[in-house]
Design an enzyme around this catalytic site. Structure first.
Site, mmCIF file in Angstrom:
data_model
loop_
_atom_site.group_PDB
_atom_site.id
_atom_site.type_symbol
_atom_site.label_atom_id
_atom_site.label_comp_id
_atom_site.label_asym_id
_atom_site.label_seq_id
_atom_site.Cartn_x
_atom_site.Cartn_y
_atom_site.Cartn_z
ATOM 1 N N CYS A 63 -3.425 7.822 4.884
ATOM 2 C CA CYS A 63 -3.219 7.534 3.453
ATOM 3 C C CYS A 63 -4.429 8.002 2.663
ATOM 4 O O CYS A 63 -4.327 8.367 1.505
ATOM 5 C CB CYS A 63 -3.038 6.044 3.195
ATOM 6 N N GLU A 102 0.873 -1.173 0.000
ATOM 7 C CA GLU A 102 0.000 0.000 0.000
ATOM 8 C C GLU A 102 0.905 1.215 0.000
ATOM 9 O O GLU A 102 1.673 1.417 0.942
ATOM 10 C CB GLU A 102 -0.876 0.020 1.263
#
Lengths: 457, 538
Positions: B336, B302
Site C-alpha cells: 500500500c 485502509e
C-alpha cells in the site's frame, strides 16, 4: 606477550619523538582547531557535517549560504564568529559572501583528504610523497554504482589510473625501502579498488550475484595490473559487502592466469567481532593457493562503525562490531600478532626460511600504540622491519607518515583521488573519524601524554 | 539516552507496568549470513513436502469444509499451495452468532488475561517463523526479506496491542470537584469483522484481529482468497494458546462472503484493508441499521494510495536511487505504501532519470524463493493485465523509459519506468499496485506539493531534501498519513511508524500506533454523586 611492553614503549616513544612539530603546518593547526571545536559540540559537529555533505549539491553560493544558515539555526549555542556570519545571511550580497567563504572552507577541507581530481592531477603530490619516503595506494572516489554504465565507468577509470600512475612512477627516484621486502620486489603503483563500485548488483543476501558481475570487471583490471607490474588492493567496505568481496577475490586470484601475479591484497577489519574467523579464512585460502606472489593483508580498524551499529540497532541485531573501543584495539593487536606470526621464521641459525611467506602484512592505523605494537612484535619475533608495512591516510596521518619514514620503516599513504561530489561520502567518513570523542587523533590533539597514548587498551 | 558506546539507545515510551516486559520490535533475520539463508531454504523444502495445505471454514471451533477453492504459487501457477473451504452466507450468520457468544466470554476476561493470550500467540508465530515466511514465499510470491518482515510485523502487532490494551484498562484522569467522582473507561464493542488483503497475508490480518481481541471483542476473519493458508496460521496460533474458539472464526472465501459479513446486524466494528471501491461499499453498508440492530457500525478502513516522492535539487542522488528502487519495485510494488510517482526538481531530473532507468535495467525478476530476486511475480493474472494496461497507457501519453525482462511462466510483470507524461494521464492519479514508476519534472518543491495535494489519496509519500526549512515547509503542507524524509517510503514498523492514510486513503487511526485500539472500544463515563446529607462520603 613475547616482546613485552618495554620494547613497545621504546618503539612508541621513538616514533612519537619523530613526529614533526605542529608549527610546521600552520594551516593544519588551524584545521585541528576547527576539528576540536566540532568534536566538543555535537550540534556544531552536525551542522559542519551537513554543510560539507550538501556543498556539492548546491546550485549557487546563495543556495549554499541558505543551507548553512539553516544548519546553524539548529545549533543552540553558537560561537560568536558564527553568530556574526549568520547576521549577514539576511541579504543577498551577504549570502554570496558567506556562500563563497563556506565553499572555500569545504574545498580546503576536501583538499586535505583528496590529493587530486584525477590521477593525472594527483601525480605531483604522489611523486612528492614518494620522494619524501612514502609509497601510496590510490583510491578512486566515485558516486555509488547503481547501473552497468556506472560500473563500467569506474572500471575504465581504474584502468586509466593504472596506466597513468605506471608511466609517472617510472621516473620516480629509487627508494629501496619502498620497493622490496624479503619476499621480493614491491610494485611502485598500488591501486585500491572497491567491489561495490564494480557492480550494480551488490546484494547482501545473495553474494553470488554481485560476485559474478564484479568478476567480469575485476578480471581485466587484474590482467592490466599484471601487465604493468602494479599492485591491486581490494578494499573492504561495510559488512553487507564482505561475503561478495572475499569470495570474489579468492575465486579470481585462484584462476590459473593469475598464478604469477599481479600482486594483490585484501583488507581485514579489526572492529568486526568475527574478524578472527575472517583471518582463518584468509590463511586457509593462502595455504591452499598455488599463487606465487603472497597476498597482502591490510589490517585496519574499520571505517563503517557508525553505519554498522546504526543498521544493527535498526534491525534489532547484535552489532557485528565491537562497541567498546578498547575491545577493538585489543583485537587489532591480537590480529597483528597472528598476521605477523603466520610468516616463516628464521631458523635457529638465524637463516631466513626458504619458503615464501603466506602473506605480506600491512598495518594501517593512526594509533601510535597499535603501530608500535606491530613494529615491536615483528622485531621481537625475529622479523625484519622491511617485512612490515605501515599505512596511514592522506590528510589524517600525514605527520605520522613522516615520523614512520624518518624511523626507517616503510609507510604507504592511502590517497583518495576524485572530485568533490564523488568524494563527499569519503570526506564525511573521515571527518566523523577525526572528530569522534574516542578517536586516537582526538586524544592526541587534546594533548594526551605519550604514556597515555601508549597505554595498553 | 546513551549507552556506554555513546550511541543513542532506543527509547521506549511504553511503560513496563504490565509484567510483560517492554515492547521491542521483533528482529528481522540477518539474511546476509549464509546459515540463516540455508535455514529458510530448508524450511521451504519442508513446506513443499506438505503442500497443498488444507484450510477449513472454522466457525466457533468447528472445522467445516476444506475443499472449495485453491490458492496457487504466483511463480508457478500450477502449484497449489492451499486448498480451502469456501464459506457461504449461512457460515457468516453462524460465525457472527458464535462471535456474539465468544465476545461475552472473552470480553469478561481481564485485560491482562487477554494480553497473555496474545503474547503467547506471538510466541507461537515466532516458533514457526521460518515456515511462515516460506508459506508467504509460496502463496503470495513474497521475497524472503519481505516475507520475514511480514512475520515479524505480525508478532509485533500481537505484542504491541497486548501492552496497549493494558494501558487502556484505566481510562484517563478527569477533572474532579468535591461531591462527585468522575471516571472514564473503555469496554469492548462486541463483534469485529476483519476483511484482510493478500499483500501482507499474515501481518495485516494479525494486526486487525489482535486489535479486536486485545480490547475484548470477538472476531470473524475473512481473509483474501489469494492467501487462506497464511490466515489459517494466525487462527491456529491464537486457538492453540487458549483463545475461546468462539472468539475467532475463519471464513475463507470470496467477495460475497465479505459483503454478507459486513451487512450482518450482529457485527459492531468492521476492520478492512483493501481497495477503495470495496472500502466505500463497506462504509455505505455500515450506515444501514436494519430492524433488530441496536447499534451503528463503525468502520476502520485502509484503502488505496498514490504515493509520491519529491526530489529537490539538493538531494543526494546516491541515496535517492536505491530508496526509489526499493520503494517502487520491492515486492513488485504491491505494498500500500509503495512509491508510484516521483516528482523531481528540473535541475536534477535528467540525471536522476538516467541513473534510475539504469538501476531498474539490472533488477533481477524471478521467483520469490531465489535469494537475489529483486522483483517477484505479481499476485495473479488479473494483476498482470492491470499493470500492463497502465504501462500501455503510459506509453500513449508519454514515454516508457525502461521496461525490464521477465522469465517465462508465472505472473511476471516487467519493472517499468515511464516519463514525459501528459498531466492528465490516468497513471498519474490512479493506484497501479504493481512495478511501475512514473517520473515527472517539477519546477520546484512547491509545484510538486501542489500536484500531490490535488490527488484524492494521502497515504505515504517521500521527500528528499537537505534543507531543514524545505523539510519543515513540505511536512506542514502535505496531507499524507506517513511522510518519509530522505529514505524509502515503505517498511513502517509497529510502534515506530504508526501507519495509515488520510483523505480517500483511509478512515481511522494509525495501525501500530497508540490510538488504534480506541476504535475497537466504547467509552463509558460514570459520574457518582458522593454527597450524602451534606457529607462527602468518598
Amino acid at each position: 606477550m613475547p616482546h613485552g611492553e618495554e620494547l613497545l614503549t621504546r618503539v612508541g616513544r621513538d616514533l612519537h619523538a619523530a613526529l614533526p612539530s605542529p608549527s610546521r603546518h600552520p594551516i593544519k593547526a588551524l584545521d585541528a582547531k576547527g576539528m576540536e571545536l566540532a568534536s566538543r559540540d555535537a550540534e556544531l559537529r552536525a551542522a559542519l557535517f551537513r554543510l560539507v555533505d550538501v556543498t556539492p549539491a548546491c546550485r549557487s553560493l546563495d543556495d549554499l549560504a541558505r543551507h548553512l544558515a539553516e544548519y546553524v539555526e539548529e545549533v543552540d549555542e553558537r560561537p560568536q564568529a558564527l553568530e556574526a556570519a549568520m547576521r549577514v545571511a539576511h541579504t543577498a550580497p551577504g549570502r554570496r559572501a558567506l556562500g563563497a567563504a563556506a565553499a572555500t572552507g569545504v574545498r580546503h577541507m576536501a583538499h586535505r583528504f583528496i590529493v587530486g581530481e584525477s590521477p593525472q592531477a594527483a601525480l605531483g603530490v604522489l611523486g612528492d610523497l614518494w620522494k619524501e619516503g612514502s609509497a601510496c595506494s590510490v583510491d578512486l572516489l566515485g558516486e555509488a554504482t547503481f547501473t552497468r554504465e556506472e560500473a563500467d565507468r569506474y572500471a575504465a577509470r581504474c584502468d586509466e589510473a593504472l596506466e597513468v600512475l605506471s608511466v609517472a612512477a617510472g621516473s620516480w627516484p629509487g627508494r629501496h625501502l619502498l620497493e622490496a621486502d624479503s619476499a621480493g620486489p614491491l610494485p611502485r603503483v598500488n591501486l585500491s579498488v572497491k567491489v561495490s563500485a564494480l557492480t550494480p548488483l551488490m546484494r547482501p543476501d545473495a553474494p553470488h550475484v554481485g560476485r559474478e558481475d564484479a568478476a567480469q570487471r575485476l578480471r581485466p583490471l587484474l590482467r592490466r595490473a599484471q601487465d604493468l607490474g602494479a599492485h591491486l588492493h581490494i578494499d573492504m567496505e561495510s559488512l553487507d559487502a564482505l561475503e561478495t568481496t572475499m569470495e570474489l577475490v579468492f575465486e579470481l586470484l585462484d584462476e590459473p592466469e593469475f598464478s604469477d601475479g599481479p600482486s594483490a591484497g585484501v583488507v581485514l577489519q579489526a572492529y568486526l567481532r568475527d574478524s578472527g574467523q575472517q583471518l582463518d579464512r584468509i590463511l586457509e585460502w593462502a595455504r591452499a593457493s598455488a599463487r606465487r606472489p603472497p597476498l597482502t593483508v591490510r589490517l585496519v580498524k574499520g571505517a563503517y562503525w557508525d553505519h554498522e551499529v546504526v543498521e544493527a540497532r535498526r534491525h534489532g541485531w547484535t552489532p557485528p562490531v565491537f562497541e567498546v573501543k578498547a575491545e577493538s584495539d585489543r583485537n587489532f593487536e591480537e590480529l597483528t600478532r597472528r598476521l605477523l606470526d603466520s610468516r616463516p621464521r628464521k631458523d635457529e641459525a638465524g637463516m631466513p626460511s626458504p619458503s615464501n611467506p603466506l602473506l605480506r602484512v600491512a598495518v594501517a592505523s593512526h594509533n601510535i600504540r597499535s603501530l608500535a605494537h606491530a613494529i615491536a612484535h615483528n622485531r621481537a619475533t625475529g622479523g625484519e622491519d622491511r617485512d612490515l608495512e605501515l599505512q596511514v591516510l592522506r590528510g589524517l596521518g600525514d605527520e605520522l607518515g613522516i615520523a614512520i619514514a624518518a624511523s626507517g620503516l616503510r609507510v604507504r599513504s592511502y590517497c583518495p583521488v576524485g572530485d568533490l561530489v564523488a568524494g563527499m561520502a569519503y570526506l564525511v567518513r573521515r571527518l566523523l573519524e577525526n572528530t569522534s570523542n574516542d578517536s586516537f587523533l582526538g586524544e592526541q590533539q587534546r594533548g594526551a601524554s605519550i604514556e597515555d597514548l601508549l597505554a595498553a587498551p | 539516552m546513551k549507552d556506554e558506546a555513546g550511541m543513542p539507545s532506543p527509547s521506549n515510551p511504553l511503560k513496563d507496568a504490565t509484567g510483560l516486559g517492554a515492547f521491542i520490535n521483533e528482529p528481522v533475520l540477518e539474511l546476509r549470513r549464509a546459515p540463516v539463508r540455508a535455514s529458510l531454504t530448508a524450511a521451504l523444502e519442508e513446506l513443499d513436502g506438505r503442500l497443498p495445505l488444507r484450510v477449513p471454514v472454522l466457525v466457533g471451533g468447528e472445522r467445516g469444509a476444506d475443499a472449495g477453492f485453491e490458492s496457487t504459487d504466483p511463480a508457478v501457477p500450477e502449484r497449489v499451495v492451499a486448498q480451502a473451504g469456501r464459506a457461504t452466507e449461512s457460515h457468516v450468520a453462524e460465525a457472527v452468532a458464535a462471535a456474539g457468544r465468544g465476545a461475552r466470554e472473552w470480553g469478561a476476561r481481564s485485560a491482562i488475561e487477554r494480553a497473555v493470550v496474545l503474547v503467547r500467540a506471538a510466541a507461537a508465530l515466532r516458533g514457526r517463523r521460518l515456515e511462515l515466511a516460506a508459506l508467504m514465499v509460496r502463496e503470495c510470491a513474497k521475497p524472503w526479506p519481505e516475507a520475514d518482515a511480514d512475520v515479524c510485523e505480525a508478532i509485533d502487532f500481537l505484542e504491541y496491542y497486548a501492552r496497549e490494551a493494558l494501558l487502556l484498562e484505566h481510562g484517563p484522569a478527569l477533572l474532579q470537584v468535591p461531591g462527585e467522582r468522575n471516571t472514564m473507561g473503555y469496554v469492548p464493542r462486541g463483534v469485529v469483522a476483519v476483511i484482510s488483503p493478500w499483500n501482507f497475508p499474515l501481518a495485516i490480518p494479525t494486526g486487525m484481529v489482535a486489535a479486536g481481541l486485545a480490547t475484548g471483542n470477538a472476531v470473524v476473519l475473512k481473509p483474501a482468497e489469494q492467501s487462506p493458508g497464511c490466515a489459517l496460521a494466525l487462527v491456529e496460533a491464537l486457538h492453540g494458546v487458549g483463545l475461546p474458539p468462539e472468539a475467532l472464526s475463519l471464513l475463507p472465501g470470496f467477495g460475497e462472503v465479505g459483503a454478507a459479513l459486513v451487512r450482518d446486524p450482529g457485527v459492531h466494528t468492521i476492520a478492512f484493508t483493501g481497495s477503495g471501491a470495496v472500502g466505500l461499499d463497506i462504509v455505505r453498508a455500515a450506515a444501514e441499521t436494519p430492524d433488530g440492530q441496536g447499534h451503528v457500525k463503525r468502520v476502520v478502513a485502509e484503502m488505496g494510495g498514490k504515493n509520491c516522492v519529491i526530489v529537490d535539487s539538493d538531494a543526494d542522488l546516491d541515496e535517492v536511487v536505491p530508496a526509489l528502487v526499493d520503494s517502487a519495485f520491492g515486492f513488485a510494488g504491491q505494498k500500500c505504501s509503495a512509491a508510484s510517482r516521483v516528482l523531481v526538481h528540473e535541475a536534477v531530473h535528467d540525471e536522476l532519470l538516467e541513473r534510475l532507468t539504469g538501476a531498474v535495467e539490472v533488477l533481477a525478476v524471478g521467483p520469490a524463493e531465489r535469494f537475489g530476486t529483486d522483483v517477484p511475480p505479481v499476485i495473479d493474472r488479473e494483476a498482470v493485465e492491470r499493470v500492463a494496461g497502465y504501462v500501455e497507457g503510459a506509453g500513449r501519453s508519454g514515454r516508457v523509459a525502461i521496461r525490464g525482462q521477465v522469465p517465462d511462466g508465472g505472473w511476471y510483470c516487467p519493472p517499468t519506468v515511464a516519463c514525459d507524461l501528459e498531466p492528465d494521464a490516468p497513471v498519474l492519479s490512479e493506484e497501479v499496485f504493481g512495478p511501475l514508476l512514473t517520473v515527472e519534472r517539477a519546477s520546484g518543491v512547491d509545484a510538486a506539493c501542489g500536484a500531490i495535494e490535488r490527488l484524492p489519496f494521502a497515504l505515504t509519500g517521500g521527500l528528499f531534501s537537505r534543507s531543514p526549512a524545505t523539510v519543515a515547509r513540505v511536512a506542514a503542507r502535505l496531507p499524507l498519513g506517513n511522510l518519509y524524509v530522505n529514505r524509502g517510503i515503505t517498511g513502517a514498523m509497529v510502534g515506530r511508524q504508526p501507519f495509515g492514510g488520510n483523505r480517500r486513503s483511509g478512515i481511522g487511526a494509525k495501525a501500530g500506533g497508540p490510538d488504534y485500539l480506541l476504535q475497537f472500544t466504547e467509552t463509558r463515563v460514570m459520574t457518582e454523586n458522593t454527597m450524602r446529607h451534606g457529607l462527602v462520603v468518598e
